[in-house]
Design a protein around this motif. Structure first.
Motif, PDB file in Angstrom:
ATOM      1  N   ARG A 166      16.314 -10.650  -4.739  1.00 46.22           N
ATOM      2  CA  ARG A 166      17.021 -10.023  -3.594  1.00 46.22           C
ATOM      3  C   ARG A 166      18.133 -10.935  -3.080  1.00 46.22           C
ATOM      4  NH1 ARG A 166      12.281 -10.874   1.096  1.00 46.22           N
ATOM      5  NH2 ARG A 166      11.513 -12.773   0.140  1.00 46.22           N
ATOM      6  N   LEU A 168      21.964 -12.456  -2.443  1.00 41.57           N
ATOM      7  CA  LEU A 168      23.199 -11.825  -1.975  1.00 41.57           C
ATOM      8  C   LEU A 168      24.215 -11.649  -3.091  1.00 41.57           C
ATOM      9  CD1 LEU A 168      24.054 -13.226   1.547  1.00 41.57           C
ATOM     10  CD2 LEU A 168      23.778 -10.852   0.833  1.00 41.57           C
ATOM     11  N   LYS A 172      20.583  -7.812  -3.970  1.00 42.23           N
ATOM     12  CA  LYS A 172      20.943  -6.883  -2.895  1.00 42.23           C
ATOM     13  C   LYS A 172      22.157  -6.016  -3.233  1.00 42.23           C
ATOM     14  CE  LYS A 172      18.729  -8.902   1.148  1.00 42.23           C
ATOM     15  NZ  LYS A 172      18.917  -9.773   2.321  1.00 42.23           N
ATOM     16  N   LEU A 176      22.159  -1.747  -3.946  1.00 45.43           N
ATOM     17  CA  LEU A 176      23.013  -0.789  -3.227  1.00 45.43           C
ATOM     18  C   LEU A 176      23.908  -0.027  -4.197  1.00 45.43           C
ATOM     19  CD1 LEU A 176      23.812  -3.205  -0.278  1.00 45.43           C
ATOM     20  CD2 LEU A 176      22.626  -1.023  -0.025  1.00 45.43           C
ATOM     21  N   VAL A 185      15.753   3.188  -6.507  1.00 49.12           N
ATOM     22  CA  VAL A 185      15.739   1.735  -6.682  1.00 49.12           C
ATOM     23  C   VAL A 185      14.634   1.062  -5.877  1.00 49.12           C
ATOM     24  CG1 VAL A 185      17.073  -0.395  -6.497  1.00 49.12           C
ATOM     25  CG2 VAL A 185      18.235   1.763  -7.068  1.00 49.12           C
ATOM     26  N   THR A 186      13.851   0.226  -6.561  1.00 51.58           N
ATOM     27  CA  THR A 186      12.838  -0.601  -5.904  1.00 51.58           C
ATOM     28  C   THR A 186      13.249  -2.068  -6.012  1.00 51.58           C
ATOM     29  OG1 THR A 186      11.091   0.954  -6.530  1.00 51.58           O
ATOM     30  CG2 THR A 186      10.391  -1.275  -5.898  1.00 51.58           C
ATOM     31  N   VAL A 187      13.185  -2.781  -4.890  1.00 50.55           N
ATOM     32  CA  VAL A 187      13.487  -4.212  -4.914  1.00 50.55           C
ATOM     33  C   VAL A 187      12.195  -5.008  -4.706  1.00 50.55           C
ATOM     34  CG1 VAL A 187      14.750  -6.107  -3.805  1.00 50.55           C
ATOM     35  CG2 VAL A 187      15.843  -3.858  -4.066  1.00 50.55           C
ATOM     36  N   HIS A 189      10.416  -9.144  -5.153  1.00 51.19           N
ATOM     37  CA  HIS A 189      10.901 -10.515  -4.891  1.00 51.19           C
ATOM     38  C   HIS A 189       9.737 -11.497  -4.921  1.00 51.19           C
ATOM     39  CE1 HIS A 189       9.316  -9.288  -1.065  1.00 51.19           C
ATOM     40  NE2 HIS A 189      10.127  -8.230  -1.098  1.00 51.19           N
ATOM     41  N   LYS A 191       7.854 -12.642  -2.765  1.00 47.61           N
ATOM     42  CA  LYS A 191       6.688 -12.356  -1.928  1.00 47.61           C
ATOM     43  C   LYS A 191       5.915 -11.130  -2.417  1.00 47.61           C
ATOM     44  CE  LYS A 191       7.635 -15.510   1.245  1.00 47.61           C
ATOM     45  NZ  LYS A 191       6.746 -16.647   1.526  1.00 47.61           N
ATOM     46  N   THR A 192       6.338 -10.527  -3.518  1.00 48.59           N
ATOM     47  CA  THR A 192       5.617  -9.379  -4.072  1.00 48.59           C
ATOM     48  C   THR A 192       4.363  -9.874  -4.791  1.00 48.59           C
ATOM     49  OG1 THR A 192       7.720  -8.233  -4.383  1.00 48.59           O
ATOM     50  CG2 THR A 192       5.843  -7.388  -5.623  1.00 48.59           C
ATOM     51  N   LYS A 193       3.225  -9.252  -4.475  1.00 44.23           N
ATOM     52  CA  LYS A 193       1.960  -9.644  -5.134  1.00 44.23           C
ATOM     53  C   LYS A 193       2.027  -9.302  -6.619  1.00 44.23           C
ATOM     54  CE  LYS A 193      -0.538  -8.200  -1.123  1.00 44.23           C
ATOM     55  NZ  LYS A 193      -0.860  -6.833  -0.723  1.00 44.23           N
ATOM     56  N   ASP A 196       1.260  -5.684  -7.640  1.00 47.21           N
ATOM     57  CA  ASP A 196       2.333  -4.756  -7.278  1.00 47.21           C
ATOM     58  C   ASP A 196       3.548  -4.953  -8.181  1.00 47.21           C
ATOM     59  OD1 ASP A 196       0.991  -3.497  -5.172  1.00 47.21           O
ATOM     60  OD2 ASP A 196       1.551  -5.063  -3.755  1.00 47.21           O
ATOM     61  N   LYS A 199       2.939  -3.179 -11.357  1.00 51.99           N
ATOM     62  CA  LYS A 199       3.078  -1.723 -11.209  1.00 51.99           C
ATOM     63  C   LYS A 199       4.544  -1.309 -11.122  1.00 51.99           C
ATOM     64  CE  LYS A 199      -1.325  -0.626  -9.046  1.00 51.99           C
ATOM     65  NZ  LYS A 199      -2.021  -0.549  -7.748  1.00 51.99           N
ATOM     66  N   HIS A 200       5.287  -1.978 -10.247  1.00 51.09           N
ATOM     67  CA  HIS A 200       6.695  -1.603 -10.054  1.00 51.09           C
ATOM     68  C   HIS A 200       7.520  -1.852 -11.320  1.00 51.09           C
ATOM     69  CE1 HIS A 200       6.649  -0.413  -5.883  1.00 51.09           C
ATOM     70  NE2 HIS A 200       6.070  -1.533  -5.502  1.00 51.09           N
ATOM     71  N   PHE A 203       6.516   0.591 -14.274  1.00 48.50           N
ATOM     72  CA  PHE A 203       6.858   1.992 -14.000  1.00 48.50           C
ATOM     73  C   PHE A 203       8.348   2.288 -14.214  1.00 48.50           C
ATOM     74  CE2 PHE A 203       8.119   5.273 -10.780  1.00 48.50           C
ATOM     75  CZ  PHE A 203       7.515   6.351 -11.403  1.00 48.50           C
TER      76      PHE A 203
ATOM     77  N   GLY B 158       4.672  -8.069   1.963  1.00 47.63           N
ATOM     78  CA  GLY B 158       3.925  -7.770   0.746  1.00 47.63           C
ATOM     79  C   GLY B 158       3.525  -6.306   0.590  1.00 47.63           C
ATOM     80  N   ASN B 160       4.042  -2.151   0.006  1.00 49.33           N
ATOM     81  CA  ASN B 160       4.899  -1.230  -0.741  1.00 49.33           C
ATOM     82  C   ASN B 160       5.411  -0.151   0.206  1.00 49.33           C
ATOM     83  OD1 ASN B 160       4.437  -2.426  -3.399  1.00 49.33           O
ATOM     84  ND2 ASN B 160       2.327  -1.738  -3.080  1.00 49.33           N
ATOM     85  N   LEU B 176      17.180  -2.618   3.883  1.00 47.54           N
ATOM     86  CA  LEU B 176      17.558  -4.041   3.890  1.00 47.54           C
ATOM     87  C   LEU B 176      16.707  -4.820   4.896  1.00 47.54           C
ATOM     88  CD1 LEU B 176      21.373  -3.354   3.689  1.00 47.54           C
ATOM     89  CD2 LEU B 176      20.089  -4.639   1.968  1.00 47.54           C
ATOM     90  N   THR B 179      13.276  -5.225   3.395  1.00 48.47           N
ATOM     91  CA  THR B 179      13.310  -6.217   2.315  1.00 48.47           C
ATOM     92  C   THR B 179      13.333  -7.617   2.923  1.00 48.47           C
ATOM     93  OG1 THR B 179      14.457  -4.732   0.789  1.00 48.47           O
ATOM     94  CG2 THR B 179      14.631  -7.080   0.321  1.00 48.47           C
ATOM     95  N   ASN B 182      10.070  -8.963   3.785  1.00 46.55           N
ATOM     96  CA  ASN B 182       9.202  -9.224   2.629  1.00 46.55           C
ATOM     97  C   ASN B 182       8.377  -8.026   2.143  1.00 46.55           C
ATOM     98  OD1 ASN B 182      10.064 -11.896   2.434  1.00 46.55           O
ATOM     99  ND2 ASN B 182       8.528 -12.587   3.903  1.00 46.55           N
ATOM    100  N   ASN B 184       8.090  -4.664  -0.368  1.00 48.78           N
ATOM    101  CA  ASN B 184       8.654  -4.187  -1.638  1.00 48.78           C
ATOM    102  C   ASN B 184       9.185  -2.787  -1.368  1.00 48.78           C
ATOM    103  OD1 ASN B 184       7.196  -6.450  -2.648  1.00 48.78           O
ATOM    104  ND2 ASN B 184       5.382  -5.123  -2.820  1.00 48.78           N
ATOM    105  N   VAL B 185      10.490  -2.650  -1.340  1.00 46.69           N
ATOM    106  CA  VAL B 185      11.072  -1.414  -0.823  1.00 46.69           C
ATOM    107  C   VAL B 185      11.678  -0.546  -1.934  1.00 46.69           C
ATOM    108  CG1 VAL B 185      12.755  -0.404   0.769  1.00 46.69           C
ATOM    109  CG2 VAL B 185      11.605  -2.551   1.369  1.00 46.69           C
ATOM    110  N   THR B 186      11.279   0.725  -1.955  1.00 45.80           N
ATOM    111  CA  THR B 186      11.876   1.710  -2.858  1.00 45.80           C
ATOM    112  C   THR B 186      12.661   2.722  -2.029  1.00 45.80           C
ATOM    113  OG1 THR B 186      10.019   1.513  -4.384  1.00 45.80           O
ATOM    114  CG2 THR B 186      11.389   3.489  -4.596  1.00 45.80           C
ATOM    115  N   VAL B 187      13.889   3.009  -2.459  1.00 50.47           N
ATOM    116  CA  VAL B 187      14.696   4.029  -1.775  1.00 50.47           C
ATOM    117  C   VAL B 187      14.821   5.264  -2.670  1.00 50.47           C
ATOM    118  CG1 VAL B 187      16.960   4.595  -0.783  1.00 50.47           C
ATOM    119  CG2 VAL B 187      15.987   2.314  -0.449  1.00 50.47           C
ATOM    120  N   PHE B 203       2.456   6.388  -3.841  1.00 52.96           N
ATOM    121  CA  PHE B 203       2.091   4.993  -4.136  1.00 52.96           C
ATOM    122  C   PHE B 203       2.282   4.088  -2.917  1.00 52.96           C
ATOM    123  CE2 PHE B 203       3.471   0.749  -5.783  1.00 52.96           C
ATOM    124  CZ  PHE B 203       2.224   0.343  -6.256  1.00 52.96           C
TER     125      PHE B 203
END
Lengths: 288, 288
Positions: A166, A168, A172, A176, A185-187, A189, A191-193, A196, A199-200, A203, B158, B160, B176, B179, B182, B184-187, B203
């Motif tokens: 993520r 700059l 990020k 966008l 779109v999934t972001v 980083h 801190k993601t377990k 997860d 899975k992300h 997928f 952490g 989803n 943003l 994110t 921390n 895990n963000v999907t748009v 999910f």
């Protein structure tokens, strides 16, 4: 097992396109010219500067390198940038970063006018990415990722994309840009377990790795048929340059129909072509 | 079946906090004051203006409303904004949008200085969200979503999160901000295929609906134990105000342990408290 998405083929296609555009500009008396401004002797900066000059030479694009001692006063640097902003022969400015610590990064980078910000480092360019309007320019690495996908016929519309990282400069802005291209779109980083992340990543139709953790992604994060864009650059276990993907492990895993960018010769090799693409666009929009 | 996350309780908590801060400011001779600028007679603008004034009165915060005819010249509007920028008694400016079509939205909204941009409408505030730095202020609706989650003890770290909607006022800034927190963000958005939408939504630990398609999300998009933040506002099948969630369908579906914000009395009811929160922060940072 895999289809390797080499940067070289993308570059050739882009260079052909740019050559045509440059001929048209030359016919109108416009000679696209880039100014490259460097402060200090950072080896990464010098490497990128050389690559940019080499690409400019290949395209018969004029370039002007300006190098300052790392102790230069911020005001003097900004004064030079302002002169380049006003110089009608210069169409784009590549300002190498990071700057020395005595400088205010925000102030210096934003002294480049958006019309010449071909490396996409100003707030105006960043705003253009968020809003999806064409203010300023997209930074070269995210743009390279998208260009590689386009060249190899991998559309983004309606696709599930996972971006790991993520920052700059990559994660990020790329998230966008890809959202603007109608991808889901999934972001993820640092801190993601792990569960997860698996899975992300598995997928995703298109997986972008931009963590800088060399060879940290093994087959357990992947699935058959994926497109993998590897933005990482580091030194692998064998002492050679490597990406975020553990390519040797993945090769032996039995996964099928992967399409992936190699490291080296992948994303990194396309960035200078993107810089030239932004330069030519700048020259077309503001010929003088 | 469900836990309803009412905005009222969040508001009470925020107002208590703000009252303490206002007392401290008053003790230093600082009286927080908001200027509200409206062009034309848009009912939505008038509704929000009234709500902001009511909240200001409740907190004994001074407010000054300025209303212009919708045919006002852009220069005159900008001149007024500049006067408010310079007015040391004013700590924050709420500039109601959209402006009439004869105005340049970019130019007008960016005439507010970031220090007084308590509704987060300037490019500087948007940049602050992208970079995660505290430039300007977050827009009130995304901030309300995050505040509700905090109040009800639903941490983002952490987790989803799936956000449906990619507007500049909700989806993009919220993605943003989350994110940066921390998650895990999907748009997802209007171009997301139904089967992908179902996968991404079901999910999620936390699902944010900001599509404006009233009552379009039924139980098939959800799973047990989710937190659902409904940002939608529209008119439901029964003629009453409703959100993006088809709450009656979901109630009968047998899903368990859902936590959800109602519409009305949910996210929308917290936005003016966020506006006041930004105002008090502005007054603390720049008392005069």
């Amino acid at each position: 097992m895999d289809k390797i998405l080499y940067g070289k083929d993308v570059n050739e296609s882009i260079e052909n396109e740019l050559n045509d555009k440059i001929k048209l500009l030359n016919a109108k008396g416009v000679k696209p010219k880039i100014a490259i401004v460097r402060v200090g002797e950072n080896p990464g900066d010098i490497f990128y500067e050389k690559a940019a000059c080499k690409k400019a030479d290949k395209l018969s694009v004029e370039h002007n390198s300006i190098a300052f001692d790392r102790n230069i006063a911020q005001e003097e640097l900004i004064e030079t940038i302002k002169e380049l902003n006003d110089d009608r022969d210069i169409h784009g400015i590549l300002l190498l970063r990071p700057f020395p610590k005595h400088m205010d990064d925000d102030k210096v980078r934003n002294s480049v006018i958006p019309e010449k910000d071909i490396d996409g480092i100003t707030d105006a360019s960043l705003i253009g990415i968020v809003t999806g309007e064409h203010k300023g320019f997209s930074p070269c690495t995210p743009k390279a990722c998208i260009e590689i996908l386009k060249y190899y016929g991998k559309p983004l519309e309606g696709k599930n994309v996972t971006i790991v990282g993520r920052s700059l400069v990559v994660g990020k802005p790329l998230s966008l840009l890809m959202t603007n291209e109608n991808a889901n779109v999934t972001v993820c980083h640092s801190k993601t377990k792990k569960e997860d992340m698996i899975k992300h990543c598995s997928f995703a139709d298109i997986l972008v790795l931009a963590t800088g953790k060399t060879e940290s992604f093994t087959h357990e994060y992947l699935s058959d048929g994926q497109v993998i864009i590897d933005v990482g650059t580091g030194v692998g276990k064998d002492g050679k340059m490597a990406g975020d993907l553990d390519i040797n492990e993945v090769k032996e895993s039995g996964l099928r129909r992967l399409s992936l960018t190699p490291v080296p010769k992948g994303v990194g090799s396309v960035t200078t072509a993107m810089l030239m693409s932004n330069l030519i666009e700048a020259a077309e929009k503001n010929p003088d």
